[in-house]
Every structure is written in C-alpha cells, then in structure tokens.
Enzyme design. Structure first.
Site, PDB file in Angstrom:
ATOM      1  N   ASP A  28       0.881  -1.176   0.000  1.00 18.30           N
ATOM      2  CA  ASP A  28       0.000   0.000   0.000  1.00 18.30           C
ATOM      3  C   ASP A  28       0.916   1.223   0.000  1.00 18.30           C
ATOM      4  O   ASP A  28       2.134   1.101   0.193  1.00 18.30           O
ATOM      5  CB  ASP A  28      -0.884  -0.017   1.266  1.00 18.30           C
ATOM      6  CG  ASP A  28      -1.762   1.228   1.377  1.00 18.30           C
ATOM      7  OD1 ASP A  28      -2.375   1.616   0.363  1.00 18.30           O
ATOM      8  OD2 ASP A  28      -1.824   1.829   2.465  1.00 18.30           O
ATOM      9  N   SER A  29       0.306   2.406  -0.168  1.00 19.44           N
ATOM     10  CA  SER A  29       1.098   3.635  -0.086  1.00 19.44           C
ATOM     11  C   SER A  29       1.597   3.874   1.339  1.00 19.44           C
ATOM     12  O   SER A  29       2.432   4.737   1.561  1.00 19.44           O
ATOM     13  CB  SER A  29       0.233   4.823  -0.511  1.00 19.44           C
ATOM     14  OG  SER A  29      -0.841   4.960   0.397  1.00 19.44           O
TER      15      SER A  29
ATOM     16  N   TYR B 188      -0.770   8.416  -2.366  1.00 20.97           N
ATOM     17  CA  TYR B 188      -0.842   8.101  -3.796  1.00 20.97           C
ATOM     18  C   TYR B 188      -2.024   8.837  -4.453  1.00 20.97           C
ATOM     19  O   TYR B 188      -2.036   8.999  -5.671  1.00 20.97           O
ATOM     20  CB  TYR B 188      -1.107   6.596  -3.984  1.00 20.97           C
ATOM     21  CG  TYR B 188       0.090   5.672  -3.951  1.00 20.97           C
ATOM     22  CD1 TYR B 188       1.397   6.142  -3.736  1.00 20.97           C
ATOM     23  CD2 TYR B 188      -0.082   4.296  -4.144  1.00 20.97           C
ATOM     24  CE1 TYR B 188       2.475   5.248  -3.710  1.00 20.97           C
ATOM     25  CE2 TYR B 188       0.999   3.419  -4.130  1.00 20.97           C
ATOM     26  CZ  TYR B 188       2.267   3.894  -3.903  1.00 20.97           C
ATOM     27  OH  TYR B 188       3.317   3.010  -3.886  1.00 20.97           O
ATOM     28  N   GLY B 189      -3.013   9.209  -3.637  1.00 16.77           N
ATOM     29  CA  GLY B 189      -4.317   9.682  -4.133  1.00 16.77           C
ATOM     30  C   GLY B 189      -4.279  10.684  -5.274  1.00 16.77           C
ATOM     31  O   GLY B 189      -5.074  10.608  -6.194  1.00 16.77           O
TER      32      GLY B 189
ATOM     33  N   CYS C 264     -10.989   3.336   0.198  1.00 19.65           N
ATOM     34  CA  CYS C 264      -9.550   3.529   0.397  1.00 19.65           C
ATOM     35  C   CYS C 264      -9.184   2.725   1.632  1.00 19.65           C
ATOM     36  O   CYS C 264      -9.909   2.768   2.635  1.00 19.65           O
ATOM     37  CB  CYS C 264      -9.238   5.005   0.620  1.00 19.65           C
ATOM     38  SG  CYS C 264      -7.546   5.308   1.208  1.00 19.65           S
ATOM     39  N   THR C 265      -8.093   1.966   1.557  1.00 19.42           N
ATOM     40  CA  THR C 265      -7.775   1.042   2.646  1.00 19.42           C
ATOM     41  C   THR C 265      -7.314   1.741   3.926  1.00 19.42           C
ATOM     42  O   THR C 265      -7.245   1.111   4.980  1.00 19.42           O
ATOM     43  CB  THR C 265      -6.728   0.015   2.194  1.00 19.42           C
ATOM     44  OG1 THR C 265      -5.562   0.713   1.722  1.00 19.42           O
ATOM     45  CG2 THR C 265      -7.275  -0.868   1.087  1.00 19.42           C
ATOM     46  N   HIS C 266      -7.005   3.022   3.837  1.00 15.96           N
ATOM     47  CA  HIS C 266      -6.689   3.757   5.063  1.00 15.96           C
ATOM     48  C   HIS C 266      -7.957   4.019   5.891  1.00 15.96           C
ATOM     49  O   HIS C 266      -7.903   4.122   7.114  1.00 15.96           O
ATOM     50  CB  HIS C 266      -6.051   5.115   4.743  1.00 15.96           C
ATOM     51  CG  HIS C 266      -4.586   5.049   4.431  1.00 15.96           C
ATOM     52  ND1 HIS C 266      -4.104   4.610   3.220  1.00 15.96           N
ATOM     53  CD2 HIS C 266      -3.500   5.385   5.169  1.00 15.96           C
ATOM     54  CE1 HIS C 266      -2.771   4.683   3.225  1.00 15.96           C
ATOM     55  NE2 HIS C 266      -2.387   5.151   4.401  1.00 15.96           N
TER      56      HIS C 266
ATOM     57  N   GLU D  74      -1.744   7.876   8.716  1.00 17.77           N
ATOM     58  CA  GLU D  74      -0.278   7.745   8.689  1.00 17.77           C
ATOM     59  C   GLU D  74       0.345   8.273   9.984  1.00 17.77           C
ATOM     60  O   GLU D  74       1.392   7.802  10.404  1.00 17.77           O
ATOM     61  CB  GLU D  74       0.304   8.490   7.484  1.00 17.77           C
ATOM     62  CG  GLU D  74       0.059   7.782   6.158  1.00 17.77           C
ATOM     63  CD  GLU D  74       0.649   6.379   6.092  1.00 17.77           C
ATOM     64  OE1 GLU D  74       1.852   6.232   6.352  1.00 17.77           O
ATOM     65  OE2 GLU D  74      -0.113   5.424   5.802  1.00 17.77           O
TER      66      GLU D  74
ATOM     67  N   CYS E 150      -4.466  -1.503  -1.851  1.00 18.93           N
ATOM     68  CA  CYS E 150      -4.588  -0.066  -2.062  1.00 18.93           C
ATOM     69  C   CYS E 150      -5.521   0.123  -3.254  1.00 18.93           C
ATOM     70  O   CYS E 150      -5.241  -0.394  -4.338  1.00 18.93           O
ATOM     71  CB  CYS E 150      -3.206   0.505  -2.373  1.00 18.93           C
ATOM     72  SG  CYS E 150      -3.213   2.229  -2.858  1.00 18.93           S
ATOM     73  N   ASN E 151      -6.634   0.831  -3.039  1.00 17.53           N
ATOM     74  CA  ASN E 151      -7.584   1.030  -4.138  1.00 17.53           C
ATOM     75  C   ASN E 151      -6.971   1.865  -5.247  1.00 17.53           C
ATOM     76  O   ASN E 151      -7.226   1.625  -6.431  1.00 17.53           O
ATOM     77  CB  ASN E 151      -8.842   1.737  -3.626  1.00 17.53           C
ATOM     78  CG  ASN E 151      -9.555   0.927  -2.578  1.00 17.53           C
ATOM     79  OD1 ASN E 151      -9.068   0.759  -1.461  1.00 17.53           O
ATOM     80  ND2 ASN E 151     -10.718   0.399  -2.918  1.00 17.53           N
ATOM     81  N   THR E 152      -6.175   2.856  -4.869  1.00 16.79           N
ATOM     82  CA  THR E 152      -5.595   3.768  -5.866  1.00 16.79           C
ATOM     83  C   THR E 152      -4.594   3.020  -6.745  1.00 16.79           C
ATOM     84  O   THR E 152      -4.570   3.193  -7.969  1.00 16.79           O
ATOM     85  CB  THR E 152      -4.903   4.957  -5.154  1.00 16.79           C
ATOM     86  OG1 THR E 152      -5.762   5.424  -4.108  1.00 16.79           O
ATOM     87  CG2 THR E 152      -4.610   6.083  -6.109  1.00 16.79           C
TER      88      THR E 152
HETATM   89  N1  DGL Z   1      -4.672   3.312   0.877  1.00 17.72           N
HETATM   90  C1  DGL Z   1      -4.761   3.770  -0.440  1.00 17.72           C
HETATM   91  C2  DGL Z   1      -6.025   3.450  -1.152  1.00 17.72           C
HETATM   92  O1  DGL Z   1      -6.641   2.460  -0.840  1.00 17.72           O
HETATM   93  C3  DGL Z   1      -3.985   4.973  -0.882  1.00 17.72           C
HETATM   94  C4  DGL Z   1      -4.251   6.248  -0.185  1.00 17.72           C
HETATM   95  C5  DGL Z   1      -3.284   7.299  -0.640  1.00 17.72           C
HETATM   96  O2  DGL Z   1      -2.088   7.055  -0.558  1.00 17.72           O
HETATM   97  O3  DGL Z   1      -3.746   8.348  -1.093  1.00 17.72           O
HETATM   98  O4  DGL Z   1      -6.432   4.121  -2.058  1.00 17.72           O
END
Ligand code: DGL
Length: 253
Positions: free
Chosen positions: A6-7, A38-39, A179-181, A147, A69-71
C-alpha cells in the site's frame, strides 16, 4: 509467502482481515510511505512504484501479491498482471452490497481522487446508478491522519466530518470505504454518521477472494503454525506502520 503493499499503513486494514482467514501464513508487507499519499499522483508514477515494490516482494519470496490499495489497484493492476507471472489480488469498490441493501436509495462513497477516476470504479458505479443515487467525496486529510496514527479524538472527528457530512446531507444510509486507510477511521465515521448508517469495508470480501485463489493455485501452506509472521518494510520512517501492525495483530488474537 503472501506479499502485500500500500502507499502506507492503510493496507494493514486488509492484512487484518486476511490473517483472520489465513493465520498460519507468512507475510511480507511493504508500506510506500516515502511516497504517500498516492491519491493525487499520476497513474504512471503509481504504476512505476507498484512494479518496483512487486520486484522487492518477489525478491523476498512472495508467491502471490495483494494490492491492498484502491488507488494502486486502479492505476496498476492490469499492468502488473501483464508483466508478472504471479497472481495479483486487488481491491474492489463495494458499491454492490451497498446499493443492494440501501433503504434510502442513496449510497455515499469515500475514496481517493485516483480511485474515483479509475475505470473499474466508473464501470461498477455505472451498473448500479440507475437504481440508486451514488454520491462521492475524497476523504480529505484521512490518509494523513492514519499515517500519523491519529484514529480518534477531536482532530480526527473534525477532518472526517468535513468530507462525510455532504454524503449524509444527501441522504446516504450506506458509506462505502473506497480507500484502505479509511477503515482505521471507521469508529469516527460510525460515530458521526449515527446508527442508521452502515459503513461498508470491502476488505473481508478481498480476503475471501485471496483465500479462494490460493486454494485454487495450491498456495495454502500445509505446515500450519498458530501465529502469523509478518515482515514489514517501508520506504520511509517505519515507526507508525510498526505500531499499527502491532495493533492489527493484537486485535486479531
Ligand atoms: N490506501 C490507499 C487506497 O486504498 C492509498 C491512499 C493514498 O495514498 O492516497 O487508495
């Protein structure tokens, strides 16, 4: 060994669901926190990082990779599948269960800008848009909170409220976490949204899918220990990710 990336620490919310189903496995987790978030980054940049991380995870012995990570799933999973001979499991936007269960007919989606622009998301959304209204917001500042390990309290509530409130005002009774966060903020989201609103995290479904693919591929360990072993690597400072990993493994006990 299962590779996961993931990011940053977000993918640990997916690891948490995976270890419930596969507690005996060995894991190697990579948090690309030097390049987080990453967004808003370009798909090309995310593809490049995803390939470098995949090389690293394969070098550590991963036999299957979860793009937690979805992104990165939106930007890179097709390119990864083309380039490497191993299986990749990506994130799925959980619009279907939300759309099928919504009583108000309004589904709210929280995700990053990259995910909301991705073709997978747009295609899935297109399948349900005739039946329910889908409203979206980027969870502004959510990734940064996670984070920093800030998962509740006044700062988290103020940040979450800003992006969540418009979805609630539109009548959403389902909030999809894209988003996994964001599952790390599910407590705050649930508290602000109230009991009539269901928060939907696709991670349990992704974990089940991983299990099925591993079973098909004959990748499930025969030699079963009782505790998961997780090697954690990060491109930046790993202090917060290590703390979050401990929390996740502790909660899974
Ligand atoms: N956790 C990530 C996701 O699922 C990335 C979030 C990010 O880095 O912007 O999209």
């Amino acid at each position: 060994m299962i590779g996961i990336f993931d990011s940053g620490s977000g993918g640990l919310s997916v690891l948490k669901e995976i270890v419930k189903l596969l507690p005996w496995e060995k894991y190697v987790y990579f948090a690309d926190n030097a390049f987080c978030p990453y967004g808003e980054k370009s798909p090309e940049f995310i593809r490049q990082r995803s390939m470098e991380i995949t090389d690293f995870l394969l070098g550590k012995g991963a036999g299957i990779i979860v793009v937690a990570c979805n992104t990165a799933t939106a930007a890179a999973i097709s390119a990864l599948r083309e380039k490497y001979p191993v299986k990749f499991i990506g994130m799925e936007p959980a619009i279907k269960p939300a759309a099928l269960s919504s009583e108000t007919g309004v589904v709210g989606v929280l995700a990053t800008a990259g995910t909301l622009k991705g073709s997978k998301y747009l295609t899935t959304k297109g399948l349900y848009e005739d039946n329910v209204k889908i409203v979206e917001r980027v969870g502004k500042g959510f990734v940064e909170l996670v984070e920093r390990g800030i998962l509740d309290g006044p700062e988290a509530e103020a940040t979450v409220r800003e992006s969540l409130q418009p979805l609630l005002d539109a009548g959403s009774d389902r909030i999809v976490l894209g988003c996994t966060h964001y599952p790390f903020l599910a407590g705050v989201i649930g508290k602000l949204a109230g009991p009539g609103v269901k928060v939907i995290d696709p991670a349990p479904h992704v974990a089940r899918h991983l299990y099925e693919v591993m079973e098909e591929e004959g990748l499930i360990r025969k030699n079963r220990r009782r505790k998961p072993v997780v090697e954690l690597y990060a491109s930046g400072d790993d202090t917060s990710a290590r703390r979050m990993l401990e929390m996740v493994l502790d909660e899974g006990k």
